[in-house]
Design a protein around this motif. Structure first.
Motif: not given
Length: 345
Positions: A134-147, A119-132
């Motif tokens: 980032h939580f969605a992609l972080q969670q998708r990657i972590i969920d895929a890893w766990k699944r 999670e610490r490594a994935i949390h390097r993904i940050a919003p680059g614009s207001g509409e992005a």
């Protein structure tokens, strides 16, 4: 004058404390010879490019401050001693950078500490614009890893575009996403290089050309078309896919991105553009270290090359950012891979 491995640039590195390497080695009870053996082992297990020779003389030069360790050595040292670059005295920490990155032993089973490392490594993904989102992609990657341990993924498939300038670290980060999720990686260079080189030769050009109008106008469009058609083949099968390429023109073209989003959206697939931010010094070091023929022009005319790029460039569409200045994100990815044991399987 301090000398740097690889390009041998005589330059004092800000925050460099070579004495910390000796302190770490002695704290681990290692001789110079044994530390070299362990460095080679950890680099090979991690599948790092350019496994260091790590002879005692070289390690002694690092510890005495005579030679600044190159990127392959710094990554191997960090893995061996389970520490970040600031911990090891290679540089000053960036504002807010995680240091003292403590991990559980390599042979422990998957547990909360391993999840925290990822999670610490994935949390390097940050919003680059207001509409992005980032939580969605972080969670998708972590969920895929766990699944991957239980099978199945209830989410819509995703298409991740990892972009950034040459030497920014985008390929390493894309590979990290793939190791976590099990999704396929399509990396532009190995996927299209044979085609690009033969096409340039057929057009009377240099196979290593990546900077002339011939490449930009007649070859580059074909190169990216091959990459995107390969991605579409996966998308049509509902397979989440990670793409690695500069994507400079594409991510800064709202119309191109909108067409892509519309096309894959009609197939039930979400698009996540990820921009890898880096600094000039690190990019030059990475490019010099990989010694690719296609980079020769950049290295020979570095100032001219830098005048053509904007380090503050960001995609013109909602996007995410991974801050890899001074290699911080790649270092965290290395630590997370070590924590979850991905490098040893």
């Amino acid at each position: 004058m301090t000398m740097t491995e690889g390009d041998k640039v005589g330059k004092q590195r800000a925050g460099w404390r070579p004495d910390r390497l000796r302190e770490q080695r002695e704290a681990h009870g290692l001789t110079l010879e044994k530390a070299g053996e362990r460095l080679r082992e950890v680099a090979e297990q991690a599948k790092l490019k350019g496994i260091p020779a790590a002879n005692p003389q070289t390690l002694w030069q690092h510890e005495q401050g005579e030679v600044y360790p190159g990127p392959h050595y710094r990554r191997a040292y960090s893995l061996l001693y389970r520490a970040t670059e600031p911990d090891l005295g290679f540089r000053t920490a960036l504002p807010g950078e995680e240091t003292s990155f403590k991990l559980t032993p390599m042979d422990d089973r998957l547990n909360g500490a391993h999840v925290l490392a990822v999670e610490r490594a994935i949390h390097r993904i940050a919003p680059g614009s207001g509409e992005a989102d980032h939580f969605a992609l972080q969670q998708r990657i972590i969920d895929a890893w766990k699944r991957r341990h239980t099978g199945g993924d209830p989410h819509r498939p995703v298409l991740i575009l990892v972009g950034g300038y040459a030497g920014s670290g985008k390929t390493e980060l894309a590979r990290f996403f793939v190791q976590l999720t099990g999704w396929p990686l399509l990396d532009k260079d190995p996927l299209t290089r044979p085609l690009v080189e033969k096409l340039l030769i057929a057009l009377g050009g240099d196979p290593n050309d990546r900077h002339t109008d011939l490449y930009r106008t007649q070859v580059r469009p074909v190169e990216y078309d091959c990459l995107m058609q390969s991605a579409m083949a996966n998308v049509r099968c509902g397979i989440s896919t990670v793409l690695s390429a500069p994507f400079i023109a594409e991510l800064t073209d709202p119309a191109w991105m909108q067409r892509l989003a519309n096309r894959v959206g009609s197939m039930g697939v979400d698009v996540f553009p990820v921009w890898v931010r880096c600094d000039e010094e690190s990019m030059r070091e990475y490019i010099g270290f990989r010694s690719a023929a296609r980079d020769a022009w950049k290295l020979q005319r570095w100032e001219e090359y830098m005048s053509t790029i904007d380090l503050e460039l960001r995609p013109a569409v909602p996007h995410l950012v991974v801050d890899n200045r001074l290699g911080t994100a790649v270092s965290l990815a290395d630590q997370a891979r070590q924590a979850m044991g991905a490098m040893y399987v």
